[in-house]
Design a protein around this motif. Structure first.
Motif, short mmCIF file in Angstrom:
data_model
loop_
_atom_site.label_atom_id
_atom_site.label_comp_id
_atom_site.label_asym_id
_atom_site.label_seq_id
_atom_site.Cartn_x
_atom_site.Cartn_y
_atom_site.Cartn_z
N HIS A 154 0.83 -1.21 0.00
CA HIS A 154 0.00 0.00 0.00
C HIS A 154 0.87 1.26 0.00
N HIS A 209 -7.36 9.27 0.04
CA HIS A 209 -6.26 9.01 -0.89
C HIS A 209 -6.30 9.88 -2.13
N HIS A 231 -3.88 11.96 5.69
CA HIS A 231 -3.44 10.63 5.24
C HIS A 231 -2.30 10.72 4.23
N HIS A 235 1.41 8.81 4.09
CA HIS A 235 2.08 8.13 2.96
C HIS A 235 3.47 8.69 2.72
ZN LIG Z 1 -3.27 4.88 2.51
#
Ligand SMILES: [Zn+2]
Ligand SMILES: [Zn+2]
Length: 258
Positions: A154, A209, A231, A235
């Motif tokens: 991911h 995302h 988020h 990442h």
């Molecule tokens: Zn994610």
């Protein structure tokens, strides 16, 4: 009917339709996974359009969070991601969801939930799911072999895009399915609340995302939510912002990054 909790006619009407189709539809083993995949793709479509619009519209470009890290992902990357997610849904998620559907004995109550019950159950589901996800996500990052074998895939997206919300290893997709279902089962939600929770969960994961800090995004209305900037920082930095939606656990554990 609970006193003081009037059942909204619209909800009851909707619930009657669902109950009428119970045998053929509700219990169809592959329905849940097929709906989840279709919903995910449909919710991603507007962001594909935004990526395309970005090349001609400066306003759209200004909404991108990582403006300095290059243009939005090309169509080929969307297509590769789509194929990977579809493959994992067909080979892992759909069979697992079908098995779980057979194992559980779905209860189909006569009455629809009241609007109040629907809202309380959905919010409670999100709070519980957010807590379980935070713990599991934190553990995946802290245990090296778990990170390598489950979560690393991911994180191939340093700058995520909408479709990448479900671009994870089969083990991670299964674990997230179990966390979502456990939240619903532990709280004993009405099936209609459960359906709404899964739908909103899919939407919020896509929004997390999407790579855009949109003026109408939910986290702008509700400051207790982190949204896409929260988020995306996870990442890019990896050691912060483990909770998917709310910010309280990261603030409490000192893992919050603005
Ligand atoms: Zn994610
Ligand atoms: Zn992570």
């Amino acid at each position: 009917m609970e006193p003081g909790h009037a059942h909204a006619p619209v909800l009851q009407g909707l619930w009657e339709c669902v109950r009428a189709a119970q045998e053929e539809v509700l219990l169809a083993p592959h329905l849940a996974a097929s709906c989840a995949f279709l919903t995910h793709v449909l919710l991603c479509a507007p962001f594909l359009a935004l990526d395309a619009l970005g090349s001609v519209c400066a306003r759209v470009r200004s909404w991108r969070i990582a403006a300095g890290s290059g243009p939005p992902p090309p169509l080929s990357r969307w297509f590769e991601c789509f194929c990977r997610v579809l493959f994992r849904y067909i080979t892992v998620v759909a069979p697992a969801a079908a098995l779980l559907q057979l194992l559980r004995s779905p209860q189909v109550p006569e009455l629809a939930p009241s609007c109040w019950q629907l809202c309380v159950e959905v919010v409670a589901c999100f709070l519980l799911f957010d807590t379980l996800f935070f713990l599991w996500h934190y553990v995946m990052h802290r245990v090296p072999w778990l990170y390598r074998s489950v979560h690393h895939l991911h994180h191939q997206h340093h700058v995520p895009f909408a479709l990448a919300a479900q671009d994870a290893s089969s083990a991670e997709l299964l674990s997230l399915l179990l966390l979502a279902l456990s939240s619903v089962w532990l709280l004993g939600c009405h099936p209609l609340s459960e359906a709404l929770f899964h739908l909103l969960n899919c939407w919020l994961a896509v929004e997390d995302h999407c790579g855009y800090n949109l003026p109408w995004a939910l986290h702008r209305l509700l400051p207790c939510m982190g949204g896409a900037p929260h988020h995306q920082a996870h990442h890019s930095q990896q050691s912060a912002n483990y909770a998917p939606y709310f910010t309280h656990w990261d603030l409490l554990f000192g893992t919050y990054r603005a």
